[in-house]
Write a protein that holds these residues in place. Structure first.
Motif, PDB file in Angstrom:
ATOM      1  N   ILE A 223      -7.067 -22.560   6.312  1.00 46.97           N
ATOM      2  CA  ILE A 223      -5.992 -21.803   6.449  1.00 46.97           C
ATOM      3  C   ILE A 223      -5.368 -21.588   5.173  1.00 46.97           C
ATOM      4  CG2 ILE A 223      -3.890 -21.477   7.424  1.00 46.97           C
ATOM      5  CD1 ILE A 223      -5.075 -23.152   9.767  1.00 46.97           C
ATOM      6  N   TRP A 224      -4.955 -22.504   4.494  1.00 41.26           N
ATOM      7  CA  TRP A 224      -4.134 -22.256   3.064  1.00 41.26           C
ATOM      8  C   TRP A 224      -5.141 -21.911   2.040  1.00 41.26           C
ATOM      9  CZ3 TRP A 224       0.576 -21.191   2.670  1.00 41.26           C
ATOM     10  CH2 TRP A 224       1.272 -21.177   1.326  1.00 41.26           C
ATOM     11  N   ASN A 225      -5.545 -20.846   2.247  1.00 43.13           N
ATOM     12  CA  ASN A 225      -6.407 -20.116   0.891  1.00 43.13           C
ATOM     13  C   ASN A 225      -6.074 -18.749   0.519  1.00 43.13           C
ATOM     14  OD1 ASN A 225      -7.852 -18.457   2.636  1.00 43.13           O
ATOM     15  ND2 ASN A 225      -8.539 -20.308   3.390  1.00 43.13           N
ATOM     16  N   GLY A 226      -6.582 -18.064  -0.491  1.00 46.29           N
ATOM     17  CA  GLY A 226      -6.403 -16.737  -1.036  1.00 46.29           C
ATOM     18  C   GLY A 226      -4.995 -16.902  -1.750  1.00 46.29           C
ATOM     19  N   ALA A 227      -4.311 -15.752  -1.689  1.00 48.46           N
ATOM     20  CA  ALA A 227      -3.456 -15.321  -2.355  1.00 48.46           C
ATOM     21  C   ALA A 227      -1.918 -15.642  -1.948  1.00 48.46           C
ATOM     22  CB  ALA A 227      -3.256 -13.817  -2.946  1.00 48.46           C
ATOM     23  N   SER A 228      -0.959 -16.186  -2.680  1.00 54.88           N
ATOM     24  CA  SER A 228       0.250 -16.468  -2.292  1.00 54.88           C
ATOM     25  C   SER A 228       1.208 -15.168  -1.927  1.00 54.88           C
ATOM     26  CB  SER A 228       1.149 -17.168  -3.415  1.00 54.88           C
ATOM     27  OG  SER A 228       2.662 -17.044  -2.974  1.00 54.88           O
ATOM     28  N   PRO A 229       1.698 -14.946  -0.931  1.00 53.01           N
ATOM     29  CA  PRO A 229       2.602 -13.850  -0.659  1.00 53.01           C
ATOM     30  C   PRO A 229       3.632 -13.325  -1.857  1.00 53.01           C
ATOM     31  CG  PRO A 229       2.795 -15.337   1.188  1.00 53.01           C
ATOM     32  CD  PRO A 229       1.840 -15.943   0.015  1.00 53.01           C
ATOM     33  N   GLU A 230       3.939 -14.552  -2.113  1.00 48.19           N
ATOM     34  CA  GLU A 230       5.048 -14.304  -3.213  1.00 48.19           C
ATOM     35  C   GLU A 230       4.565 -13.485  -4.489  1.00 48.19           C
ATOM     36  OE1 GLU A 230       8.215 -15.299  -3.227  1.00 48.19           O
ATOM     37  OE2 GLU A 230       8.157 -16.285  -1.416  1.00 48.19           O
TER      38      GLU A 230
ATOM     39  N   LEU B 216      -1.776 -17.794  11.813  1.00 51.15           N
ATOM     40  CA  LEU B 216      -1.648 -16.940  12.818  1.00 51.15           C
ATOM     41  C   LEU B 216      -2.690 -15.840  12.397  1.00 51.15           C
ATOM     42  CD1 LEU B 216       2.052 -16.602  13.596  1.00 51.15           C
ATOM     43  CD2 LEU B 216       0.236 -17.430  15.361  1.00 51.15           C
ATOM     44  N   GLU B 217      -2.661 -15.357  10.983  1.00 51.32           N
ATOM     45  CA  GLU B 217      -3.757 -14.535  10.976  1.00 51.32           C
ATOM     46  C   GLU B 217      -5.195 -14.939  11.085  1.00 51.32           C
ATOM     47  OE1 GLU B 217      -2.901 -13.178   6.847  1.00 51.32           O
ATOM     48  OE2 GLU B 217      -1.061 -12.230   7.216  1.00 51.32           O
TER      49      GLU B 217
ATOM     50  N   GLY C 175      -6.681 -12.616  13.587  1.00 52.23           N
ATOM     51  CA  GLY C 175      -7.082 -11.463  12.861  1.00 52.23           C
ATOM     52  C   GLY C 175      -6.354 -10.480  12.372  1.00 52.23           C
ATOM     53  N   VAL C 176      -5.088 -10.738  12.925  1.00 56.08           N
ATOM     54  CA  VAL C 176      -3.817  -9.621  12.689  1.00 56.08           C
ATOM     55  C   VAL C 176      -3.015  -9.860  11.461  1.00 56.08           C
ATOM     56  CG1 VAL C 176      -1.882  -8.601  13.665  1.00 56.08           C
ATOM     57  CG2 VAL C 176      -3.695  -9.450  15.169  1.00 56.08           C
ATOM     58  N   GLU C 177      -2.918  -8.935  10.660  1.00 56.80           N
ATOM     59  CA  GLU C 177      -2.199  -9.129   9.546  1.00 56.80           C
ATOM     60  C   GLU C 177      -0.610  -9.348   9.862  1.00 56.80           C
ATOM     61  OE1 GLU C 177      -1.767  -7.194   4.855  1.00 56.80           O
ATOM     62  OE2 GLU C 177      -3.323  -6.587   6.098  1.00 56.80           O
ATOM     63  N   MET C 178      -0.380 -10.427   9.865  1.00 56.88           N
ATOM     64  CA  MET C 178       1.230 -10.607  10.367  1.00 56.88           C
ATOM     65  C   MET C 178       2.432  -9.883   9.632  1.00 56.88           C
ATOM     66  SD  MET C 178       0.318 -12.537  12.686  1.00 56.88           S
ATOM     67  CE  MET C 178       1.876 -12.696  13.518  1.00 56.88           C
ATOM     68  N   THR C 179       2.253  -9.423   8.292  1.00 54.75           N
ATOM     69  CA  THR C 179       3.220  -8.725   7.790  1.00 54.75           C
ATOM     70  C   THR C 179       3.136  -7.266   8.251  1.00 54.75           C
ATOM     71  OG1 THR C 179       1.778  -8.418   5.725  1.00 54.75           O
ATOM     72  CG2 THR C 179       3.302 -10.151   5.859  1.00 54.75           C
ATOM     73  N   LYS C 180       2.007  -6.951   8.824  1.00 57.70           N
ATOM     74  CA  LYS C 180       2.215  -5.636   9.204  1.00 57.70           C
ATOM     75  C   LYS C 180       2.606  -5.456  10.807  1.00 57.70           C
ATOM     76  CE  LYS C 180      -1.284  -3.659   6.211  1.00 57.70           C
ATOM     77  NZ  LYS C 180      -2.797  -3.258   6.002  1.00 57.70           N
ATOM     78  N   LEU C 181       2.454  -6.598  11.517  1.00 57.39           N
ATOM     79  CA  LEU C 181       2.807  -6.637  12.981  1.00 57.39           C
ATOM     80  C   LEU C 181       4.315  -6.853  12.987  1.00 57.39           C
ATOM     81  CD1 LEU C 181       1.678  -6.808  15.940  1.00 57.39           C
ATOM     82  CD2 LEU C 181       1.515  -9.362  15.520  1.00 57.39           C
ATOM     83  N   LEU C 182       4.835  -7.814  12.523  1.00 63.91           N
ATOM     84  CA  LEU C 182       6.330  -8.029  12.445  1.00 63.91           C
ATOM     85  C   LEU C 182       7.071  -7.564  11.262  1.00 63.91           C
ATOM     86  CD1 LEU C 182       5.481 -11.887  13.794  1.00 63.91           C
ATOM     87  CD2 LEU C 182       5.956  -9.822  14.961  1.00 63.91           C
ATOM     88  N   PRO C 183       8.388  -7.500  11.868  1.00 64.48           N
ATOM     89  CA  PRO C 183       9.324  -6.902  10.704  1.00 64.48           C
ATOM     90  C   PRO C 183       9.808  -8.033   9.832  1.00 64.48           C
ATOM     91  CG  PRO C 183      10.508  -6.834  12.532  1.00 64.48           C
ATOM     92  CD  PRO C 183       8.975  -7.194  13.145  1.00 64.48           C
ATOM     93  N   ILE C 184       9.094  -8.680   8.953  1.00 67.80           N
ATOM     94  CA  ILE C 184       9.291 -10.049   8.202  1.00 67.80           C
ATOM     95  C   ILE C 184      10.232  -9.531   7.154  1.00 67.80           C
ATOM     96  CG2 ILE C 184       8.491 -12.012   7.105  1.00 67.80           C
ATOM     97  CD1 ILE C 184       6.002 -11.671   8.810  1.00 67.80           C
ATOM     98  N   PRO C 185      11.385 -10.150   6.873  1.00 66.99           N
ATOM     99  CA  PRO C 185      12.151  -9.746   5.739  1.00 66.99           C
ATOM    100  C   PRO C 185      11.755 -10.295   4.507  1.00 66.99           C
ATOM    101  CG  PRO C 185      13.398 -11.525   7.167  1.00 66.99           C
ATOM    102  CD  PRO C 185      12.182 -10.917   7.765  1.00 66.99           C
TER     103      PRO C 185
END
Length: 140
Positions: free
Chosen positions: A85-92, A34-35, A39-49
């Motif tokens: 798509i699957w590149n960069g840093a793990s959100p974990e 989705l990002e 181009g939208v950072e999803m963790t800032k757009l949605l209240p993801i637990p």
């Protein structure tokens, strides 16, 4: 997470620990897709637990083995652009994510042989052809 909390069974918790980690990979992959598209950072757009898998002993060991950063491509000829798509840093934990060709290594596969109870009683596979043939003739 709720099922994990509801059971003390060690086998169930082991399975759930693995599924928490692997499910997190798929959720992260959807978010990265989705990002990439918007181009939208999803963790800032949605209240993801934020569920920290490392707090669960059964999940922590899979995190330590790196299962949270691998996205498996089971067919080398499919999904060739997955790395876009699957590149960069793990959100974990911020470690680099990896596209892995082929399935994950698992435990041994046992040949348990034939168990008649798994099939309809008194069914013989050769009879299936005869049954289909009769049905076909009646349908004409």
């Amino acid at each position: 997470l709720r099922v994990y909390e509801m059971t003390q069974n060690p086998v169930a918790r082991e399975m759930i620990g693995y599924l928490l980690v692997r499910g997190g990979v798929h959720a992260a992959a959807y978010g990265k897709a989705l990002e990439s598209l918007t181009g939208v950072e999803m963790t800032k757009l949605l209240p993801i637990p934020r569920i920290d898998n490392s707090k669960f002993p059964e999940a922590r060991k899979y995190m330590e083995q790196g299962f949270h950063k691998n996205l498996y491509r089971f067919s080398p000829s499919d999904y060739q652009d997955l790395g876009l798509i699957w590149n960069g840093a793990s959100p974990e934990d911020g470690s680099p994510v990896v596209v892995v060709d082929g399935p994950p290594q698992g435990g041994p596969v046992f040949d348990l042989g034939h168990d008649a109870a798994e099939f309809a009683p008194e069914f013989h596979p050769g009879e299936l052809y005869e049954i289909a043939k009769k049905l076909y003739e009646k349908a004409k």
